[in-house]
Design a protein around this motif. Structure first.
Motif, PDB file in Angstrom:
ATOM      1  N   SER A  80       0.880  -1.140   0.122  1.00  0.00           N
ATOM      2  CA  SER A  80       0.258  -0.131   0.011  1.00  0.00           C
ATOM      3  C   SER A  80       0.689   1.023   0.188  1.00  0.00           C
ATOM      4  N   PRO A  81       0.436   2.186  -0.673  1.00  0.00           N
ATOM      5  CA  PRO A  81       1.205   3.725  -0.795  1.00  0.00           C
ATOM      6  C   PRO A  81       1.233   4.279   0.625  1.00  0.00           C
ATOM      7  N   TYR A  82       0.120   3.839   1.349  1.00  0.00           N
ATOM      8  CA  TYR A  82       0.021   3.905   2.893  1.00  0.00           C
ATOM      9  C   TYR A  82       0.873   3.394   3.764  1.00  0.00           C
ATOM     10  N   GLY A  83       1.816   2.506   3.205  1.00  0.00           N
ATOM     11  CA  GLY A  83       2.931   2.036   4.160  1.00  0.00           C
ATOM     12  C   GLY A  83       2.825   0.623   4.772  1.00  0.00           C
ATOM     13  N   PHE A  84       2.140  -0.265   4.198  1.00  0.00           N
ATOM     14  CA  PHE A  84       1.924  -1.631   4.845  1.00  0.00           C
ATOM     15  C   PHE A  84       1.657  -2.312   3.670  1.00  0.00           C
ATOM     16  N   GLU A  85       2.314  -3.976   3.871  1.00  0.00           N
ATOM     17  CA  GLU A  85       2.269  -5.053   2.819  1.00  0.00           C
ATOM     18  C   GLU A  85       0.655  -5.603   2.878  1.00  0.00           C
ATOM     19  N   LEU A  86       0.211  -5.865   1.763  1.00  0.00           N
ATOM     20  CA  LEU A  86      -1.007  -6.244   1.331  1.00  0.00           C
ATOM     21  C   LEU A  86      -1.176  -7.772   1.753  1.00  0.00           C
ATOM     22  N   GLY A  87       0.086  -8.428   1.651  1.00  0.00           N
ATOM     23  CA  GLY A  87       0.084  -9.840   1.871  1.00  0.00           C
ATOM     24  C   GLY A  87      -0.803 -10.826   0.948  1.00  0.00           C
ATOM     25  N   ILE A  88      -1.258 -10.258   0.043  1.00  0.00           N
ATOM     26  CA  ILE A  88      -2.301 -11.018  -0.981  1.00  0.00           C
ATOM     27  C   ILE A  88      -1.475 -11.687  -1.938  1.00  0.00           C
ATOM     28  N   ARG A  89      -1.798 -12.953  -2.178  1.00  0.00           N
ATOM     29  CA  ARG A  89      -0.958 -13.990  -3.209  1.00  0.00           C
ATOM     30  C   ARG A  89      -1.991 -14.525  -4.394  1.00  0.00           C
ATOM     31  N   TYR A  90      -1.545 -14.407  -5.343  1.00  0.00           N
ATOM     32  CA  TYR A  90      -2.165 -14.750  -6.756  1.00  0.00           C
ATOM     33  C   TYR A  90      -1.631 -15.817  -7.234  1.00  0.00           C
ATOM     34  N   ARG A  91      -2.493 -16.937  -7.914  1.00  0.00           N
ATOM     35  CA  ARG A  91      -2.079 -17.914  -8.556  1.00  0.00           C
ATOM     36  C   ARG A  91      -1.285 -17.637  -9.865  1.00  0.00           C
ATOM     37  N   VAL A  92       0.036 -18.022  -9.775  1.00  0.00           N
ATOM     38  CA  VAL A  92       0.752 -17.997 -11.120  1.00  0.00           C
ATOM     39  C   VAL A  92       0.508 -19.188 -12.190  1.00  0.00           C
ATOM     40  N   GLU A  93       0.316 -18.850 -13.391  1.00  0.00           N
ATOM     41  CA  GLU A  93      -0.026 -19.867 -14.357  1.00  0.00           C
ATOM     42  C   GLU A  93       0.720 -19.198 -15.671  1.00  0.00           C
ATOM     43  N   ALA A  94       0.941 -20.202 -16.405  1.00  0.00           N
ATOM     44  CA  ALA A  94       1.577 -19.892 -17.679  1.00  0.00           C
ATOM     45  C   ALA A  94       0.760 -19.366 -18.517  1.00  0.00           C
ATOM     46  N   PHE A  95       1.140 -18.051 -19.422  1.00  0.00           N
ATOM     47  CA  PHE A  95       0.298 -17.564 -20.322  1.00  0.00           C
ATOM     48  C   PHE A  95      -0.258 -18.407 -21.399  1.00  0.00           C
ATOM     49  N   PRO A  96       0.565 -19.261 -21.867  1.00  0.00           N
ATOM     50  CA  PRO A  96       0.082 -20.058 -23.084  1.00  0.00           C
ATOM     51  C   PRO A  96      -0.916 -21.061 -22.549  1.00  0.00           C
ATOM     52  N   LEU A  97      -1.233 -21.437 -21.379  1.00  0.00           N
ATOM     53  CA  LEU A  97      -2.150 -22.184 -20.985  1.00  0.00           C
ATOM     54  C   LEU A  97      -3.338 -21.387 -20.562  1.00  0.00           C
ATOM     55  N   LEU A  98      -3.141 -20.258 -20.389  1.00  0.00           N
ATOM     56  CA  LEU A  98      -4.457 -19.257 -20.264  1.00  0.00           C
ATOM     57  C   LEU A  98      -4.990 -19.003 -21.509  1.00  0.00           C
ATOM     58  N   ALA A  99      -4.126 -18.841 -22.740  1.00  0.00           N
ATOM     59  CA  ALA A  99      -4.483 -18.725 -23.987  1.00  0.00           C
ATOM     60  C   ALA A  99      -5.021 -19.648 -24.401  1.00  0.00           C
ATOM     61  N   CYS A 100      -4.639 -20.863 -24.360  1.00  0.00           N
ATOM     62  CA  CYS A 100      -5.438 -22.269 -24.743  1.00  0.00           C
ATOM     63  C   CYS A 100      -6.726 -22.434 -24.314  1.00  0.00           C
ATOM     64  N   ARG A 101      -6.788 -22.197 -22.884  1.00  0.00           N
ATOM     65  CA  ARG A 101      -8.021 -22.238 -22.241  1.00  0.00           C
ATOM     66  C   ARG A 101      -9.169 -21.249 -22.795  1.00  0.00           C
ATOM     67  N   ALA A 102      -8.739 -19.835 -23.155  1.00  0.00           N
ATOM     68  CA  ALA A 102      -9.661 -18.991 -23.615  1.00  0.00           C
ATOM     69  C   ALA A 102     -10.103 -19.273 -25.171  1.00  0.00           C
ATOM     70  N   GLU A 103      -9.074 -20.235 -25.944  1.00  0.00           N
ATOM     71  CA  GLU A 103      -9.578 -20.304 -27.165  1.00  0.00           C
ATOM     72  C   GLU A 103     -10.627 -21.515 -26.953  1.00  0.00           C
ATOM     73  N   ALA A 104     -10.679 -22.532 -26.052  1.00  0.00           N
ATOM     74  CA  ALA A 104     -11.321 -23.374 -25.832  1.00  0.00           C
ATOM     75  C   ALA A 104     -12.996 -22.680 -25.382  1.00  0.00           C
ATOM     76  N   ALA A 105     -12.809 -21.715 -24.661  1.00  0.00           N
ATOM     77  CA  ALA A 105     -14.046 -21.006 -24.239  1.00  0.00           C
ATOM     78  C   ALA A 105     -14.638 -20.048 -25.580  1.00  0.00           C
TER      79      ALA A 105
END
Length: 564
Positions: A80-105
């Motif tokens: 945060s620009p107000y001076g603390f860590e958010l500590g939130i974590r997001y799933r890491v996925e390979a972009f080619p996999l996301l592109a493949c799933r997008a094509e299927a949808a």
């Protein structure tokens, strides 16, 4: 697919959508959601903060759950620009996999009638509106907004921008679709009857890079326009402002899942490898790239992502020419508030103030340059004094290095400091970097200093410049627009000739010209449905939010002919 639910959404949101289409057609002011804090329950504001706090220090699940047989990687480093860590974590996925799933949808999504697609998107927009004060607090702690700024830029105005995009695409698709039958005679042959059917198809996979200053306001136009057009979308959040886009993607996925539409039509791409964000742009399936942010990466995208249509809005500043006025006090007020609001971190905030050496003409005399300097400093002090908490007006600096850059400007040979930037201690956020405006007069004779003040400096610093005459001013404005970037241009004048000259140069620059703004609508503000943003020319932007081409770019027109 739950067609019944989709049709119910269409019936429910149809009037709002048609009203938005009419606003797009007429460019009349239209506000789908109130932007007055007083129209909301104060309990909603408090709930927004508590909901934000519950997201901290935990993994964020964009989809309800990860398959049991998958061992995901997680990453996140938002602070945060107000001076603390958010500590939130997001799933890491390979972009080619996301592109493949997008094509299927994609097939199921694009086969859905565009009216039903737009109804689903309107349902999502209303759900985002229900989360307005969550997004307001998220805007504070990813983008340094004050609460009111977060409420506007990260919530209600962004939601309006999303609806504008949906309406624009639906209107464009209606315009480009249709059919007819006609008689045809070729040469000396017999008459034949021919039917022609015209329809639109999506261009392909869309990649949306969100910025940090106004992440939702900047990313929603491309995101919702591409989805309305039938394009699958992968969203890339700024590494310090992932959360607003993660919340948006989650809302979209939830609505899709509710009616049986493949939720992989939209995904969030997050990586712990910075190089992956550039590699994603070069993926052969990517056909559209929307980007709002710093110039360096925007230029790289245009130079390297040849397989895609690249649409960028990037670093810019807003010059203001103070020639003459019938409302000197109102002009001072408008300028001073603009210099303070959000620490002038918007690219539309006034940065360079031009006054001719003879001063500013009034109905009953002339205000000298020296007097104007004193008056502006005094008015900035008055504006700051009106706020019990400076952060509500100033927000927090996104980059602590901005203060060091301002100090460098204050110490430059060309600088005569009128007001020095001062750090403000906030008792609630002692580690926040909150800074009051710096006002710098550029000494005459330092013509080359335009290389310093002509570029965007993100932070509360403005420069007072005295060009020798109007001709020199117009020449310098053209240089700034072409080489440094300007999305806005301010003018104060009662002279028709000066106004005509500035109208001409603003059109050349591709800058939104704001003339004689003396009330509480500020040069930095851009009204959704009415104002455009980005001139599609010069260094600042190659596209324009609100202009037809921005939406047509996501559709391709098809034709089918049949002899009857």
């Amino acid at each position: 697919m739950n067609a019944r639910k989709l049709k119910a959404w269409l019936a429910h949101h149809g009037p709002l959508l048609e009203a938005a289409i009419e606003a797009v057609r007429t460019r009349q002011p239209f506000s789908p959601f109130s932007d007055e804090l007083g129209d909301y329950d104060s309990a909603q504001i408090e709930q927004g903060e508590s909901r934000f706090r519950r997201l901290l220090d935990a993994p964020f699940h964009v989809t309800p759950q990860v398959p049991a047989d998958v061992d995901p990687r997680w990453a996140g480093g938002e602070r945060s620009p107000y001076g603390f860590e958010l500590g939130i974590r997001y799933r890491v996925e390979a972009f080619p996999l996301l592109a493949c799933r997008a094509e299927a949808a994609k097939r199921k999504w694009q086969q859905l009638d565009i009216g039903l697609r737009c109804a689903l998107l309107c349902e999502v927009i209303t759900r985002l509106h229900e989360d307005t004060f969550l997004f307001a607090h998220v805007g504070m702690h990813t983008s340094g907004h004050g609460l009111f700024m977060g409420f506007h830029a990260n919530a209600v105005h962004a939601q309006a921008r999303a609806l504008e995009s949906v309406a624009q695409v639906l209107a464009a698709a209606r315009e480009l679709s249709g059919g007819f039958e006609a008689e045809l005679v070729v040469g000396q042959g017999a008459s034949q009857r021919l039917s022609r059917q015209f329809a639109t198809m999506p261009v392909g996979l869309s990649l949306v890079y969100a910025g940090r200053v106004v992440p939702t306001w900047g990313a929603y136009p491309g995101l919702f326009a591409s989805l309305a057009a039938g394009c699958p979308v992968v969203v890339v959040g700024h590494d310090q402002a992932v959360l607003p886009m993660a919340l948006t993607v989650k809302a979209l996925k939830a609505a899709c899942a509710q009616v049986g539409v493949p939720h992989d039509i939209v995904n969030l791409f997050h990586s712990d490898d910075p190089a992956a964000y550039r590699q994603a742009a070069l993926h052969p399936d990517v056909r559209l790239i929307d980007y709002m942010g710093a110039a360096e990466f925007g230029s790289w995208l245009r130079q390297h992502a040849w397989q895609a249509r690249v649409m960028t809005q990037q670093s810019a500043q807003t010059p203001v020419f103070l020639h003459s006025t019938h409302d000197y006090d109102g002009m001072l007020e408008n300028l001073a508030f603009g210099l303070c609001s959000f620490s002038a971190q918007l690219c539309t905030s006034p940065q360079t103030l031009y006054v001719l050496p003879e001063g500013i003409r009034l109905a009953d005399g002339v205000v000298s340059v020296a007097q104007f300097e004193r008056d502006l400093v005094e008015r900035v002090e008055q504006v700051l004094a009106r706020f019990p908490s400076a952060r509500e007006l100033l927000g927090a600096l996104l980059d602590a290095q901005s203060l060091a850059e301002i100090r460098t400007c204050e110490g430059a040979r060309f600088a005569r400091v009128l007001r020095r930037a001062e750090a403000v201690q906030d008792p609630d956020y002692p580690h926040a970097c909150i800074v009051t405006p710096s006002l710098i007069a550029v000494r005459q004779g330092f013509a080359s200093s335009v290389e310093h003040y002509g570029r965007e400096i993100r932070g509360p610093v403005s420069f007072l410049v005295q060009p020798p005459d109007l001709r020199a001013l117009l020449a310098e404005l053209r240089v700034i627009g072409q080489h440094h970037g300007a999305l806005g241009l301010g003018l104060y004048t009662v002279d028709a000739g000066v106004e005509h000259a500035l109208r001409q140069v603003s059109q050349e620059m591709g800058a939104l010209l704001s003339i004689n703004f003396c009330k509480n609508f500020y040069i930095s503000q851009c009204a959704v449905f009415t104002d455009i943003h980005g001139g599609g020319t010069g260094a600042a932007a190659n596209v324009t939010y609100g202009a037809p081409g921005y939406y047509h770019a996501r559709l391709r027109m098809t034709e089918q002919r049949k002899l009857l």
